[in-house]
Scaffold this motif. Structure first.
Motif, PDB file in Angstrom:
ATOM      1  N   PHE A  62       0.839  -1.182   0.000  1.00 27.08           N
ATOM      2  CA  PHE A  62       0.000   0.000   0.000  1.00 27.08           C
ATOM      3  C   PHE A  62       0.880   1.240   0.000  1.00 27.08           C
ATOM      4  CE2 PHE A  62      -3.819   2.224   0.460  1.00 27.08           C
ATOM      5  CZ  PHE A  62      -3.627   3.252   1.353  1.00 27.08           C
ATOM      6  N   VAL A  63       0.558   2.169  -0.824  1.00 29.55           N
ATOM      7  CA  VAL A  63       1.371   3.362  -1.000  1.00 29.55           C
ATOM      8  C   VAL A  63       1.103   4.389   0.082  1.00 29.55           C
ATOM      9  CG1 VAL A  63       1.892   5.242  -2.564  1.00 29.55           C
ATOM     10  CG2 VAL A  63       1.453   2.978  -3.463  1.00 29.55           C
ATOM     11  N   GLY A  64      -0.111   4.536   0.497  1.00 30.81           N
ATOM     12  CA  GLY A  64      -0.451   5.581   1.463  1.00 30.81           C
ATOM     13  C   GLY A  64      -1.021   6.792   0.763  1.00 30.81           C
ATOM     14  N   ARG A  65      -1.397   7.775   1.527  1.00 37.87           N
ATOM     15  CA  ARG A  65      -1.995   8.969   0.968  1.00 37.87           C
ATOM     16  C   ARG A  65      -0.924   9.897   0.403  1.00 37.87           C
ATOM     17  NH1 ARG A  65      -6.667   9.065   1.194  1.00 37.87           N
ATOM     18  NH2 ARG A  65      -8.331   9.914   2.327  1.00 37.87           N
ATOM     19  N   PHE A  66      -1.312  10.600  -0.652  1.00 42.78           N
ATOM     20  CA  PHE A  66      -0.415  11.601  -1.207  1.00 42.78           C
ATOM     21  C   PHE A  66      -0.385  12.793  -0.271  1.00 42.78           C
ATOM     22  CE2 PHE A  66      -2.038   9.531  -5.127  1.00 42.78           C
ATOM     23  CZ  PHE A  66      -0.836   9.062  -5.607  1.00 42.78           C
ATOM     24  N   VAL A  67       0.753  13.406  -0.129  1.00 49.40           N
ATOM     25  CA  VAL A  67       0.888  14.607   0.682  1.00 49.40           C
ATOM     26  C   VAL A  67       1.686  15.631  -0.114  1.00 49.40           C
ATOM     27  CG1 VAL A  67       0.735  13.431   2.907  1.00 49.40           C
ATOM     28  CG2 VAL A  67       2.952  13.698   1.826  1.00 49.40           C
ATOM     29  N   ALA A  68       1.493  16.896   0.227  1.00 50.89           N
ATOM     30  CA  ALA A  68       2.249  17.951  -0.438  1.00 50.89           C
ATOM     31  C   ALA A  68       3.697  17.870   0.027  1.00 50.89           C
ATOM     32  CB  ALA A  68       1.653  19.314  -0.113  1.00 50.89           C
ATOM     33  N   GLU A  69       4.609  17.605  -0.900  1.00 53.07           N
ATOM     34  CA  GLU A  69       6.018  17.445  -0.552  1.00 53.07           C
ATOM     35  C   GLU A  69       6.872  17.515  -1.804  1.00 53.07           C
ATOM     36  OE1 GLU A  69       6.583  13.541   1.112  1.00 53.07           O
ATOM     37  OE2 GLU A  69       5.657  12.571  -0.606  1.00 53.07           O
ATOM     38  N   ARG A  70       8.164  17.546  -1.597  1.00 51.00           N
ATOM     39  CA  ARG A  70       9.122  17.456  -2.693  1.00 51.00           C
ATOM     40  C   ARG A  70      10.101  16.349  -2.327  1.00 51.00           C
ATOM     41  NH1 ARG A  70      11.753  21.701  -6.418  1.00 51.00           N
ATOM     42  NH2 ARG A  70       9.829  22.745  -5.929  1.00 51.00           N
ATOM     43  N   THR A  71      10.154  15.299  -3.155  1.00 47.52           N
ATOM     44  CA  THR A  71      11.023  14.161  -2.881  1.00 47.52           C
ATOM     45  C   THR A  71      11.810  13.804  -4.132  1.00 47.52           C
ATOM     46  OG1 THR A  71       9.270  12.622  -3.460  1.00 47.52           O
ATOM     47  CG2 THR A  71       9.498  13.149  -1.137  1.00 47.52           C
ATOM     48  N   PRO A  72      12.983  13.222  -3.963  1.00 43.33           N
ATOM     49  CA  PRO A  72      13.735  12.762  -5.144  1.00 43.33           C
ATOM     50  C   PRO A  72      12.943  11.703  -5.901  1.00 43.33           C
ATOM     51  CG  PRO A  72      15.122  12.766  -3.196  1.00 43.33           C
ATOM     52  CD  PRO A  72      13.723  13.021  -2.728  1.00 43.33           C
ATOM     53  N   LEU A  73      13.020  11.737  -7.199  1.00 42.37           N
ATOM     54  CA  LEU A  73      12.267  10.797  -8.025  1.00 42.37           C
ATOM     55  C   LEU A  73      12.714   9.358  -7.811  1.00 42.37           C
ATOM     56  CD1 LEU A  73      10.126  10.479 -10.214  1.00 42.37           C
ATOM     57  CD2 LEU A  73      11.913  10.764 -11.909  1.00 42.37           C
TER      58      LEU A  73
ATOM     59  N   GLU B  80       4.464  17.218 -10.231  1.00 41.76           N
ATOM     60  CA  GLU B  80       5.249  17.673 -11.377  1.00 41.76           C
ATOM     61  C   GLU B  80       6.697  17.245 -11.159  1.00 41.76           C
ATOM     62  OE1 GLU B  80       5.283  21.713 -13.617  1.00 41.76           O
ATOM     63  OE2 GLU B  80       6.667  21.882 -11.934  1.00 41.76           O
ATOM     64  N   LEU B  81       7.332  16.821 -12.213  1.00 45.15           N
ATOM     65  CA  LEU B  81       8.748  16.498 -12.161  1.00 45.15           C
ATOM     66  C   LEU B  81       9.531  17.793 -12.356  1.00 45.15           C
ATOM     67  CD1 LEU B  81      10.860  14.263 -11.980  1.00 45.15           C
ATOM     68  CD2 LEU B  81      10.758  14.080 -14.462  1.00 45.15           C
ATOM     69  N   THR B  82      10.377  18.130 -11.400  1.00 49.82           N
ATOM     70  CA  THR B  82      11.113  19.385 -11.450  1.00 49.82           C
ATOM     71  C   THR B  82      12.555  19.142 -11.895  1.00 49.82           C
ATOM     72  OG1 THR B  82      11.808  19.209  -9.153  1.00 49.82           O
ATOM     73  CG2 THR B  82       9.721  20.345  -9.580  1.00 49.82           C
TER      74      THR B  82
ATOM     75  N   MET C 258       7.582  17.123  -7.208  1.00 44.95           N
ATOM     76  CA  MET C 258       6.906  18.109  -6.378  1.00 44.95           C
ATOM     77  C   MET C 258       5.420  17.777  -6.366  1.00 44.95           C
ATOM     78  SD  MET C 258       6.647  22.256  -6.712  1.00 44.95           S
ATOM     79  CE  MET C 258       5.834  22.217  -8.286  1.00 44.95           C
ATOM     80  N   ARG C 259       4.853  17.689  -5.176  1.00 42.03           N
ATOM     81  CA  ARG C 259       3.431  17.421  -5.034  1.00 42.03           C
ATOM     82  C   ARG C 259       2.770  18.562  -4.271  1.00 42.03           C
ATOM     83  NH1 ARG C 259       5.925  12.856  -3.896  1.00 42.03           N
ATOM     84  NH2 ARG C 259       5.651  11.116  -5.307  1.00 42.03           N
ATOM     85  N   GLY C 260       1.530  18.873  -4.640  1.00 41.76           N
ATOM     86  CA  GLY C 260       0.778  19.905  -3.951  1.00 41.76           C
ATOM     87  C   GLY C 260      -0.679  19.835  -4.358  1.00 41.76           C
ATOM     88  N   PRO C 261      -1.566  20.414  -3.579  1.00 40.39           N
ATOM     89  CA  PRO C 261      -2.998  20.319  -3.857  1.00 40.39           C
ATOM     90  C   PRO C 261      -3.443  21.118  -5.081  1.00 40.39           C
ATOM     91  CG  PRO C 261      -2.609  21.792  -2.023  1.00 40.39           C
ATOM     92  CD  PRO C 261      -1.284  21.191  -2.376  1.00 40.39           C
ATOM     93  N   VAL C 262      -4.481  20.624  -5.715  1.00 35.80           N
ATOM     94  CA  VAL C 262      -5.191  21.353  -6.768  1.00 35.80           C
ATOM     95  C   VAL C 262      -6.550  21.687  -6.166  1.00 35.80           C
ATOM     96  CG1 VAL C 262      -6.162  21.258  -9.085  1.00 35.80           C
ATOM     97  CG2 VAL C 262      -4.015  20.073  -8.586  1.00 35.80           C
ATOM     98  N   THR C 263      -6.822  22.980  -5.998  1.00 38.79           N
ATOM     99  CA  THR C 263      -8.037  23.423  -5.325  1.00 38.79           C
ATOM    100  C   THR C 263      -8.919  24.196  -6.295  1.00 38.79           C
ATOM    101  OG1 THR C 263      -6.782  23.610  -3.276  1.00 38.79           O
ATOM    102  CG2 THR C 263      -8.935  24.677  -3.337  1.00 38.79           C
ATOM    103  N   VAL C 264     -10.155  23.726  -6.450  1.00 39.65           N
ATOM    104  CA  VAL C 264     -11.143  24.371  -7.323  1.00 39.65           C
ATOM    105  C   VAL C 264     -12.272  24.842  -6.426  1.00 39.65           C
ATOM    106  CG1 VAL C 264     -12.713  24.061  -9.265  1.00 39.65           C
ATOM    107  CG2 VAL C 264     -10.527  22.846  -9.225  1.00 39.65           C
ATOM    108  N   GLY C 265     -12.592  26.129  -6.489  1.00 38.92           N
ATOM    109  CA  GLY C 265     -13.610  26.704  -5.612  1.00 38.92           C
ATOM    110  C   GLY C 265     -15.027  26.312  -5.990  1.00 38.92           C
ATOM    111  N   GLU C 266     -15.962  26.812  -5.213  1.00 40.46           N
ATOM    112  CA  GLU C 266     -17.382  26.548  -5.453  1.00 40.46           C
ATOM    113  C   GLU C 266     -17.867  27.290  -6.696  1.00 40.46           C
ATOM    114  OE1 GLU C 266     -19.551  27.547  -1.950  1.00 40.46           O
ATOM    115  OE2 GLU C 266     -18.543  26.031  -0.730  1.00 40.46           O
ATOM    116  N   ARG C 267     -18.803  26.678  -7.402  1.00 44.04           N
ATOM    117  CA  ARG C 267     -19.464  27.246  -8.582  1.00 44.04           C
ATOM    118  C   ARG C 267     -18.479  27.592  -9.704  1.00 44.04           C
ATOM    119  NH1 ARG C 267     -20.614  29.630  -4.293  1.00 44.04           N
ATOM    120  NH2 ARG C 267     -19.714  31.614  -4.901  1.00 44.04           N
TER     121      ARG C 267
END
Length: 142
Positions: A1-12, A92-94, A100-109
Motif C-alpha cells: 500500500f502506498v499511502g496517501r499523497f501529501v504535499a512534498e518534494r522528494t527525489p524521483l 510535477e517532475l522538477t 513536487m506534489r501539492g494540492p489542486v483546489t477548485v472553488g465553489e461554482r
C-alpha cells in the motif's frame, strides 16, 4: 500500500515516489475505463474519484475524459463543473529529478473549460470560469 499523497518534494528515485506514480496511473486507468467513460457526467465517476481520496463537493459534474492523477490532492467545491479533457495533476517532475506534489483546489461554482491543465499548488477562486485550453503553472492562484 502506498499511502496517501501529501504535499512534498522528494527525489524521483525514492521508493515512495515510484510507487505513488505507479499507483496514480493505475487508478487513472480504472477511473477512465470504458465502463465509467460510458457513464460520463454520472454520479458514479464522482464516487470513484472520492473512493480514491478526492474531496469533491455536492453536485460536482465531472465530464468524460477528466484525468485526475493524484486524487488525494484534489479539492473541488460545491456546484463545480469540470469539462471534458481536463487534466488535474497534483504532481510535477522538477529540475534536479525531484517530484513536487501539492494540492489542486477548485472553488465553489467554478467551471473548468475543455482541455484545461492544472498542476500542483494551483488554486481557483469561487465562481471563476476558466477558458478552454488554459494551462497553469505550479503555484498559480486564479
Amino acid at each position: 500500500f502506498v499511502g496517501r499523497f501529501v504535499a512534498e518534494r522528494t527525489p524521483l528515485t525514492t521508493t515512495r515516489s515510484v510507487l505513488q506514480v505507479a499507483f496514480g496511473y493505475t487508478h487513472l486507468e480504472f477511473a477512465n475505463s470504458a465502463f465509467l467513460t460510458a457513464m460520463r457526467g454520472a454520479q458514479a465517476r464522482v464516487l470513484v474519484f472520492r473512493a480514491f481520496g478526492a474531496k469533491l463537493g455536492k453536485r460536482v459534474f465531472l465530464d468524460r475524459d477528466v484525468s485526475v492523477m493524484d486524487a488525494d490532492l484534489l479539492h473541488v467545491g460545491d456546484d463545480a463543473v469540470v469539462c471534458t479533457g481536463t487534466y488535474l495533476a497534483g504532481h510535477e517532475l522538477t529540475h534536479g529529478m525531484s517530484m513536487m506534489r501539492g494540492p489542486v483546489t477548485v472553488g465553489e461554482r467554478c467551471r473548468l473549460g475543455e482541455s484545461t491543465r492544472f498542476g500542483p499548488n494551483v488554486s481557483i477562486s469561487d465562481g471563476l470560469h476558466v477558458a478552454p485550453m488554459t494551462s497553469t503553472m505550479p503555484g498559480e492562484e486564479w
